[in-house]
Write an enzyme that holds these catalytic residues in place. Structure first.
Site, PDB file in Angstrom:
ATOM      1  N   THR A 240       0.860  -1.174   0.000  1.00  0.00           N
ATOM      2  CA  THR A 240       0.000   0.000   0.000  1.00  0.00           C
ATOM      3  C   THR A 240       0.900   1.228   0.000  1.00  0.00           C
ATOM      4  OG1 THR A 240      -1.798   1.192   1.113  1.00  0.00           O
ATOM      5  CG2 THR A 240      -0.243   0.028   2.534  1.00  0.00           C
ATOM      6  N   ASN A 367     -12.328   5.328  -0.486  1.00  0.00           N
ATOM      7  CA  ASN A 367     -12.398   6.784  -0.288  1.00  0.00           C
ATOM      8  C   ASN A 367     -12.627   7.185   1.166  1.00  0.00           C
ATOM      9  OD1 ASN A 367     -14.997   5.701  -0.479  1.00  0.00           O
ATOM     10  ND2 ASN A 367     -15.868   7.569  -1.345  1.00  0.00           N
ATOM     11  N   GLU A 464     -24.172  -0.067  -1.622  1.00  0.00           N
ATOM     12  CA  GLU A 464     -24.047   1.389  -1.748  1.00  0.00           C
ATOM     13  C   GLU A 464     -23.064   1.614  -2.876  1.00  0.00           C
ATOM     14  OE1 GLU A 464     -22.788   4.791  -2.030  1.00  0.00           O
ATOM     15  OE2 GLU A 464     -21.632   4.415  -0.207  1.00  0.00           O
ATOM     16  N   CYS A 498     -18.901   9.215  -3.508  1.00  0.00           N
ATOM     17  CA  CYS A 498     -19.905   8.590  -4.384  1.00  0.00           C
ATOM     18  C   CYS A 498     -21.152   9.443  -4.550  1.00  0.00           C
ATOM     19  CB  CYS A 498     -20.282   7.218  -3.830  1.00  0.00           C
ATOM     20  SG  CYS A 498     -20.798   7.240  -2.105  1.00  0.00           S
ATOM     21  N   GLU A 676     -27.906   2.492   4.720  1.00  0.00           N
ATOM     22  CA  GLU A 676     -27.000   2.519   5.853  1.00  0.00           C
ATOM     23  C   GLU A 676     -27.395   3.693   6.740  1.00  0.00           C
ATOM     24  OE1 GLU A 676     -22.910   0.543   4.692  1.00  0.00           O
ATOM     25  OE2 GLU A 676     -23.166   2.396   3.550  1.00  0.00           O
TER      26      GLU A 676
END
Length: 702
Positions: A240, A367, A464, A498, A676
């Site tokens: 990463t 994100n 989602e 999003c 959610e």
């Protein structure tokens, strides 16, 4: 000749020594006069009388009062500087070098009344006299330079300047407080002790962060299963990277089939224990986890910034805090989970039980890694489920810290597990028969694949997914407010949100003025190092994603959209090492353009104009997405009417992208299924059991 030169030199030296002596005599007389009469009451004549010299001689050496006072203040500053040099010459450690700065500035000689009044005069006149300001700049720069040099081995690099400024402020504040109290509250010894104690506390916190970061990034990160870190049997790993610099942050082990089976077994055992606990007991654990998240906000925000490239000014106030808010909200709901009693007449009654599903798999996006982990874990755990969470492979670090926090908060082993990997690891979860629900945040294509896998065993699914959301600005809108909303809807988190309102429909009557204000404010935004608290736009998540966003920008230019501002990669200085894109605005867009139809997931805004409400609503709905929408107008009747007609699951009136935990969040059409947050989330993490209770004997017809 040699003798003549020597004698001349001696004469000059003697004259220089005499002049220095006279200058020093005048400076001391000036300090004494200020101490007695104050700065305003002090004149050159009074100083001359006290020093036993003539006023013209003072003018000869210093020109005027300001020149003399500048020399006085330079002497005070030089005395402190010499004190620092002497003490630092004896210092053996970085902490001792910090102490040298503290001790020199708060030395006994700086606490006598005579010196204190002179220093107060200095600080009081700095803002009025440019000469004094220059002395102040040198004085403070020297202190900060010494502190920064000493702090570099002791605190994270991005905190060095801030910590140095904090220590300097402590020194000045303690000294000023003592002076204004006429030395009655503290003296040199207690002042130094006080500042030293505060510095030690700050350094302890900073060093704790460094240790956490070193552990979180400086070694191979393992999967967290059954309350601890486990080695992956396959030995495969991935890296990463920090998207702002390209540097490797950590190496992460990939979970294979053995780790998935281990996680499912652990979750099954842990869930039995967890589900038997009362809702109040579960709530206490979640509340403690929320408290720990807030207590560790600094290091978690830093880790999130390093892993995502998001500005520290965002992660420190939103990402961790919103996760803690979610845990706290569902902690409160846990004790109130209940079914209902149904009256069935004198022969029977019925009731329902709200029971956990069992094992839930959460699959996160890159994100908002920590926030998403909390948004999925909080309702699942509150309802008595166990969770196996797979972070996005590009942001794998903070979910592991969340797992440790849950354990510290008292969560039974196995109830929250973290497995790392790519799509193959995710598919092991979506296809596993022992997992009862999948909650995904991701792209539409991934959502379809998850639904297909879940169908084989009829798993519950919450999705989602993406969006291409509209933001409608009517002619009566408060334009400054609407511009604020558009900025939040497009450039927060560098546009990697999003729910972003990337299709900004503006009424033609106000379009030009809206664009003018929007351009000014966008160009004032600061793109920079995400660790700098002043940075407002950070890095995109990866080089590949950055290139994708840049390709959309080029497509917008090619399709004929007008580039208002931005439109390129940000390459100034160190930004060239990372994935930075300028906040970009296109105007004169039409609905069929690629940049208007497709989700870009970057800092790219499309501005379109419209004439009337029906047209705006029809065009806003002309998309396969339906995640969110926003309306800016001062006509609330119209606002509610338009919102009712927009095909979106999450909407705002005169705001955008605020997501309080109390409100459900989710989309319609291809933006997802389920919700959610809010009480609605409980429906997606529980199942209803109906119970019939007979009160009379059965009247069987057999």
């Amino acid at each position: 000749m040699i003798g003549v030169i020597t004698i001349t030199t001696l004469v000059h030296q003697n004259n220089g020594s005499t002049e220095d002596s006279r200058r020093g005599q005048i400076i001391e007389a000036a300090i004494d006069t200020i101490a007695e009469l104050g700065y305003v009451g002090t004149t050159l004549a009074q100083i001359a009388a006290r020093g036993g010299v003539s006023a013209p001689l003072i003018s000869h050496y210093f020109q005027d009062k300001n020149g003399l006072m500048e020399a006085v203040f330079r002497k005070l500053v030089q005395r402190v500087a010499r004190g620092v040099v002497v003490r630092q010459g004896r210092a053996q450690t970085p902490r001792a070098r910090i102490q040298a700065v503290i001790d020199a500035n708060l030395a006994p000689e700086e606490f006598d009344s005579r010196t204190g009044i002179a220093w107060l005069a200095f600080w009081g006149q700095v803002i009025h006299v440019p000469q004094f300001r220059r002395v102040q700049v040198v004085y403070q720069s020297r202190i900060l330079s010494n502190l920064r040099h000493a702090l570099r081995p002791l605190v994270p690099a991005h905190e060095v300047a801030e910590t140095a400024a904090m220590i300097a402020a402590m020194i000045d504040g303690v000294w000023l407080r003592a002076t204004l109290s006429d030395w009655s509250e503290t003296n040199s010894d207690s002042a130094r002790l006080m500042v030293s104690h505060l510095v030690d506390m700050a350094l302890a916190a900073a060093q704790g962060k460094m240790q956490i970061l070193q552990r979180a990034t400086g070694q191979v990160q393992k999967n967290f299963i059954n309350g601890g870190f486990v080695n992956a049997a396959g030995g495969e790993t991935f890296e990463t990277r920090n998207p702002a610099t390209g540097a490797v942050l950590s190496t992460v082990e990939i979970a294979g089939a053995p780790e998935i089976e281990q996680a499912v077994a652990a979750a099954r055992a842990g869930q039995r224990i967890w589900a038997r606990m009362t809702g109040a007991q579960r709530g206490r654990v979640l509340n403690e986890a929320a408290r720990l998240l807030r207590a560790k906000n600094g290091e978690l925000a830093l880790l999130e910034t390093l892993d995502t490239g998001k500005p520290i000014q965002e992660t420190s106030v939103v990402d961790v805090a919103s996760g803690a808010d979610c845990l706290e909200y569902f902690a409160g709901i846990a004790s109130g989970l209940a079914g209902e009693q149904v009256d069935l007449g004198p022969a029977a009654f019925g009731y329902t039980r709200r029971e956990p599903l069992g094992i839930v798999a959460g699959i996160g996006a890159w994100n908002y890694p920590l926030q998403i982990a909390c948004w999925k874990a909080a309702p699942a755990l509150a309802c008595g489920n166990a969770m196996i969470f797979k972070p996005a492979e590009m942001t794998p670090l903070t979910a592991l810290r969340l797992a440790e926090i849950f354990k510290e908060a008292g969560l039974p082993d196995g109830v929250f597990n973290v497995v790392q990997g790519f799509a193959a690891t995710g598919r092991m979860l979506t296809q596993h028969p022992g997992i009862h629900k999948i909650s995904l945040t991701g792209e539409v294509g991934t959502g379809r694949a998850v639904m297909a896998d879940a169908a084989a065993s009829l798993k519950h699914v919450t999705l989602e997914l993406g969006g291409k959301s509209p933001l409608l600005v009517f002619e009566d809108a408060d334009l400054d407010n609407a511009v604020s909303g558009a900025l939040l809807a497009n450039f927060y988190s560098a546009g990697e949100v999003c729910s972003n309102g990337t299709r900004v429909f503006v009424h033609e009557q106000v379009r030009d003025e809206f664009l003018r204000r929007l351009k000014l404010r966008t160009e004032a935004m600061r793109v920079g190092d995400p660790l700098d608290p002043a940075t407002q736009v950070g890095a995109l998540i990866s080089p590949a994603h950055m290139n994708k966003v840049l390709s959309y920008i080029e497509a917008g230019k090619a399709e004929g959209a007008t580039l208002v501002t931005g439109g390129a990669r940000a390459l100034a200085g160190a930004l060239a090492q990372g994935c930075f894109v300028e906040p970009t605005i296109f105007a004169d867009c039409h609905d069929e353009m690629k940049i208007v139809r497709e989700e870009i997931f970057g800092p790219v805004m499309c501005v379109l104009s419209f004439r009337d409400e029906d047209e705006a609503v029809a065009r806003a709905n002309a998309t396969r997405f339906g995640l969110s929408a926003g309306v800016f107008t001062q006509d609330l009747t119209r606002a509610h009417r338009v919102i009712a007609n927009l095909e979106a699951g999450t909407c705002w009136i005169n705001h955008f992208n605020v997501t309080p935990i109390e409100l459900p969040f989710g989309g319609v059409k291809q933006s997802g299924l389920g919700r959610e947050n809010g009480k609605a989330a409980i429906e997606h993490y529980t199942q209803i059991k109906s119970v019939y209770v007979a009160l009379e004997k059965i009247d069987a017809p057999y």
